[in-house]
Design a protein around this motif. Structure first.
Motif, PDB file in Angstrom:
ATOM      1  N   GLY A  24      21.696   6.377 -27.408  1.00  0.00           N
ATOM      2  CA  GLY A  24      20.828   6.094 -26.031  1.00  0.00           C
ATOM      3  C   GLY A  24      22.004   7.212 -25.434  1.00  0.00           C
ATOM      4  N   THR A  25      23.713   7.260 -25.554  1.00  0.00           N
ATOM      5  CA  THR A  25      24.418   7.807 -24.575  1.00  0.00           C
ATOM      6  C   THR A  25      24.759   9.171 -24.963  1.00  0.00           C
ATOM      7  N   SER A  26      23.631  10.671 -26.376  1.00  0.00           N
ATOM      8  CA  SER A  26      23.666  11.270 -26.388  1.00  0.00           C
ATOM      9  C   SER A  26      22.617  11.756 -25.971  1.00  0.00           C
ATOM     10  N   VAL A  27      21.221  10.842 -25.691  1.00  0.00           N
ATOM     11  CA  VAL A  27      20.274  11.351 -25.697  1.00  0.00           C
ATOM     12  C   VAL A  27      19.729  10.894 -23.853  1.00  0.00           C
ATOM     13  N   ILE A  28      20.889  10.214 -23.243  1.00  0.00           N
ATOM     14  CA  ILE A  28      20.813  11.001 -21.643  1.00  0.00           C
ATOM     15  C   ILE A  28      21.911  11.583 -21.279  1.00  0.00           C
ATOM     16  N   ASP A  29      21.672  12.498 -20.584  1.00  0.00           N
ATOM     17  CA  ASP A  29      22.362  13.241 -19.624  1.00  0.00           C
ATOM     18  C   ASP A  29      23.281  12.938 -18.698  1.00  0.00           C
ATOM     19  N   LEU A  30      24.911  12.355 -19.611  1.00  0.00           N
ATOM     20  CA  LEU A  30      25.384  11.634 -18.371  1.00  0.00           C
ATOM     21  C   LEU A  30      25.589  11.914 -17.679  1.00  0.00           C
ATOM     22  N   GLY A  31      26.099  13.729 -17.557  1.00  0.00           N
ATOM     23  CA  GLY A  31      26.378  14.609 -17.038  1.00  0.00           C
ATOM     24  C   GLY A  31      25.526  14.480 -15.447  1.00  0.00           C
ATOM     25  N   ALA A  32      24.422  14.325 -15.295  1.00  0.00           N
ATOM     26  CA  ALA A  32      23.246  14.963 -14.630  1.00  0.00           C
ATOM     27  C   ALA A  32      23.785  12.761 -13.675  1.00  0.00           C
ATOM     28  N   VAL A  33      22.886  12.062 -14.783  1.00  0.00           N
ATOM     29  CA  VAL A  33      23.045  10.688 -13.870  1.00  0.00           C
ATOM     30  C   VAL A  33      24.724  10.628 -13.451  1.00  0.00           C
ATOM     31  N   ALA A  34      25.839  11.209 -13.742  1.00  0.00           N
ATOM     32  CA  ALA A  34      27.056  10.616 -12.531  1.00  0.00           C
ATOM     33  C   ALA A  34      26.623  11.115 -11.493  1.00  0.00           C
ATOM     34  N   ALA A  35      25.631  13.366 -11.745  1.00  0.00           N
ATOM     35  CA  ALA A  35      25.486  14.306 -10.505  1.00  0.00           C
ATOM     36  C   ALA A  35      24.418  13.623  -9.457  1.00  0.00           C
ATOM     37  N   ASP A  36      23.908  12.693  -9.962  1.00  0.00           N
ATOM     38  CA  ASP A  36      22.859  12.171  -9.558  1.00  0.00           C
ATOM     39  C   ASP A  36      23.621  10.764  -8.373  1.00  0.00           C
ATOM     40  N   TRP A  37      24.216  10.453  -9.145  1.00  0.00           N
ATOM     41  CA  TRP A  37      25.023   9.064  -8.638  1.00  0.00           C
ATOM     42  C   TRP A  37      25.167   9.904  -7.011  1.00  0.00           C
ATOM     43  N   ASN A  38      26.599  10.517  -8.171  1.00  0.00           N
ATOM     44  CA  ASN A  38      27.588  11.172  -6.379  1.00  0.00           C
ATOM     45  C   ASN A  38      26.493  11.645  -5.450  1.00  0.00           C
ATOM     46  N   THR A  39      26.104  11.929  -5.773  1.00  0.00           N
ATOM     47  CA  THR A  39      24.964  12.343  -5.050  1.00  0.00           C
ATOM     48  C   THR A  39      24.525  11.564  -3.499  1.00  0.00           C
ATOM     49  N   ARG A  40      23.541  10.627  -4.144  1.00  0.00           N
ATOM     50  CA  ARG A  40      22.903   9.575  -3.680  1.00  0.00           C
ATOM     51  C   ARG A  40      24.008   8.763  -2.881  1.00  0.00           C
ATOM     52  N   ASN A  41      25.365   8.632  -3.561  1.00  0.00           N
ATOM     53  CA  ASN A  41      26.121   7.972  -2.646  1.00  0.00           C
ATOM     54  C   ASN A  41      27.276   8.517  -2.038  1.00  0.00           C
ATOM     55  N   ALA A  42      27.189   9.854  -1.480  1.00  0.00           N
ATOM     56  CA  ALA A  42      27.502  10.437  -0.617  1.00  0.00           C
ATOM     57  C   ALA A  42      26.814  10.602   0.362  1.00  0.00           C
ATOM     58  N   ARG A  43      25.660  11.076   0.094  1.00  0.00           N
ATOM     59  CA  ARG A  43      24.406  10.316   1.069  1.00  0.00           C
ATOM     60  C   ARG A  43      24.478   9.581   2.299  1.00  0.00           C
ATOM     61  N   GLU A  44      24.981   8.101   1.321  1.00  0.00           N
ATOM     62  CA  GLU A  44      24.759   7.239   1.980  1.00  0.00           C
ATOM     63  C   GLU A  44      26.016   6.381   2.755  1.00  0.00           C
ATOM     64  N   ILE A  45      26.915   7.313   2.590  1.00  0.00           N
ATOM     65  CA  ILE A  45      28.261   7.052   2.870  1.00  0.00           C
ATOM     66  C   ILE A  45      27.709   7.794   4.393  1.00  0.00           C
ATOM     67  N   GLY A  46      27.504   9.376   4.095  1.00  0.00           N
ATOM     68  CA  GLY A  46      27.787   9.997   4.969  1.00  0.00           C
ATOM     69  C   GLY A  46      26.707   9.480   6.334  1.00  0.00           C
ATOM     70  N   GLY A  47      25.333   8.455   5.736  1.00  0.00           N
ATOM     71  CA  GLY A  47      24.185   7.604   7.144  1.00  0.00           C
ATOM     72  C   GLY A  47      24.188   7.179   7.041  1.00  0.00           C
ATOM     73  N   GLN A  48      25.612   6.216   6.925  1.00  0.00           N
ATOM     74  CA  GLN A  48      26.669   5.298   7.785  1.00  0.00           C
ATOM     75  C   GLN A  48      26.978   5.460   8.808  1.00  0.00           C
ATOM     76  N   GLY A  49      28.310   6.601   7.991  1.00  0.00           N
ATOM     77  CA  GLY A  49      29.084   7.339   9.045  1.00  0.00           C
ATOM     78  C   GLY A  49      28.246   7.478   9.855  1.00  0.00           C
TER      79      GLY A  49
END
Length: 408
Positions: free
Chosen positions: A383-408
């Protein structure tokens, strides 16, 4: 046609197959980075195995292994990873060794068979060359071979001498010989061909061990100084009390969100214990696995079995707390591939603890425990080999940054 399909290729046919595969692999890999070519190689080797081993086409387990190898090759076409490549070659090894393997082989015995088969495969070319040499010579002396070789001395030496004289005497011959340009030998490529041919020959002529060591039974009382039913019962009591203290603090400060003592930040509290507590859970699981064994006097006591269940449950809470620590740390500092892998590893530790407890309570064999853990580990790794963990991490960090920015 049917007889041809059932026929097993001889040494000459396998030598021709090896030469064809070497040429194919040379075009796929020499001077090229691993990538799409790994998936193509997986399909080529899977098809070769089916064609070269008639017994494999009648072996259900071997066909399943070939199907798994083909699936791994398909995954490698999309995104090559080390783990999927390892799965591919393990599946191919199991497929080629399966027709001669007993039907009750477990993961422990298969690991031995694959290791021994790989070692013998590397030595197989030398063994076959030696056998061929002995068969050719038999009991005869080596003198006839030297006699045949000596017959070439006069024509070769004489021919070269006359050619040299004609070259000196005839400018046309000299010009033609001077125009000849032989390709420069590529030593690295020659070594690549030889190494590839050796491995392929071992693949086409597999041979595993005739027998394998059984896994340790892991039943009955552990004959070790200081390990008695009384000491095990007392140890479970002490360990449960200590784990209750740690889990109580986690529930109070980590799960409920109560304020921490002065001078201790949540990031420090979360990060400091995340991996140490996983190591503690693994150590506790080893204690249950090796000291509290099925069929022992201690585990036949109802109170001890309840204490074991409580101990495993506390370890599961400890793993959950470690995962929550990692999640809190991720929310504060971001998600990375390593942190995703750490969470997957924590889940695998939790599964292992549950399986150890089930083995004890249901009196399962050590082979069952090994097989189930291997399957769980393989699924996590795949599972960890098939899924692109780097892309998952980057997508999560981007969405989390947007949510924090929106709350600010």
């Amino acid at each position: 046609m049917r007889k041809l399909l059932k026929a097993r290729p001889g040494l000459a046919a396998k030598a021709a197959i090896t030469a064809a595969l070497v040429a194919t692999i040379d075009q796929l890999f020499y001077g090229h980075e691993p990538g799409l070519n790994l998936g193509l190689l997986g399909w080529v080797l899977s098809a070769t195995a089916l064609a070269a081993f008639p017994a494999l086409r009648r072996d259900r387990r071997g066909l399943i292994a070939i199907a798994i190898a083909a699936c791994m090759a398909m995954l490698l076409l999309e995104r090559p990873t080390v783990s999927v490549t390892v799965f591919l070659f393990v599946a191919l090894g199991m497929a080629t060794l399966s027709p001669r393997a007993p039907g009750d082989y477990d993961a422990w015995r298969w690991a031995q068979r694959l290791v021994v088969g790989a070692a013998r495969g590397l030595l197989r070319p030398f063994a076959d060359l030696r056998r061929l040499y002995v068969q050719r010579l038999g009991r005869r002396s080596s003198r006839p071979s030297w006699t045949k070789l000596s017959t070439l001395i006069l024509p070769v030496v004489g021919g070269m001498a006359f050619l040299a004289l004609f070259t000196a005497a005839n400018p046309i011959i000299e010009a033609r010989l001077s125009a000849l340009r032989f390709p420069r030998p590529d030593l690295a490529r020659g070594v690549f061909w030889l190494a590839t041919a050796g491995m392929l020959w071992g693949f086409l002529r597999p041979r595993g061990p005739r027998s394998a060591f059984s896994p340790p039974d892991g039943r009955g009382d552990l004959q070790l100084f200081g390990v008695t039913p009384a000491s095990l019962t007392l140890s479970l009591g002490v360990f449960n009390a200590l784990f209750a203290l740690q889990n109580g603090l986690d529930v109070a400060f980590l799960w409920s969100g109560a304020p921490l003592p002065a001078g201790v930040t949540l990031a420090e509290y979360a990060h400091r214990g995340a991996y140490l507590l996983i190591a503690t859970a693994i150590l506790a699981g080893a204690f249950v696995l090796f000291a509290l064994r099925p069929g022992s006097i201690a585990t036949n006591r109802p109170m001890v079995r309840r204490m074991v269940v409580l101990f495993v449950a506390q370890n599961l809470l400890l793993v959950a707390s470690s995962a929550l620590r990692t999640v809190d740390y991720v929310e504060a500092y971001g998600l990375t591939r390593l942190r995703i892998s750490a969470l997957a590893w924590m889940g695998l530790v939790a599964v292992g603890l549950i399986l150890i407890c089930v083995r004890l309570l249901r009196d399962k064999s050590s082979s069952w425990l090994i097989n189930t853990n291997v399957v769980a580990a393989a699924l996590v790794l795949l599972g960890t080999s098939v899924i692109d963990l780097g892309a998952v991490a980057a997508d999560w960090n981007t969405r989390n940054a947007r949510e924090i920015g929106g709350q600010g």
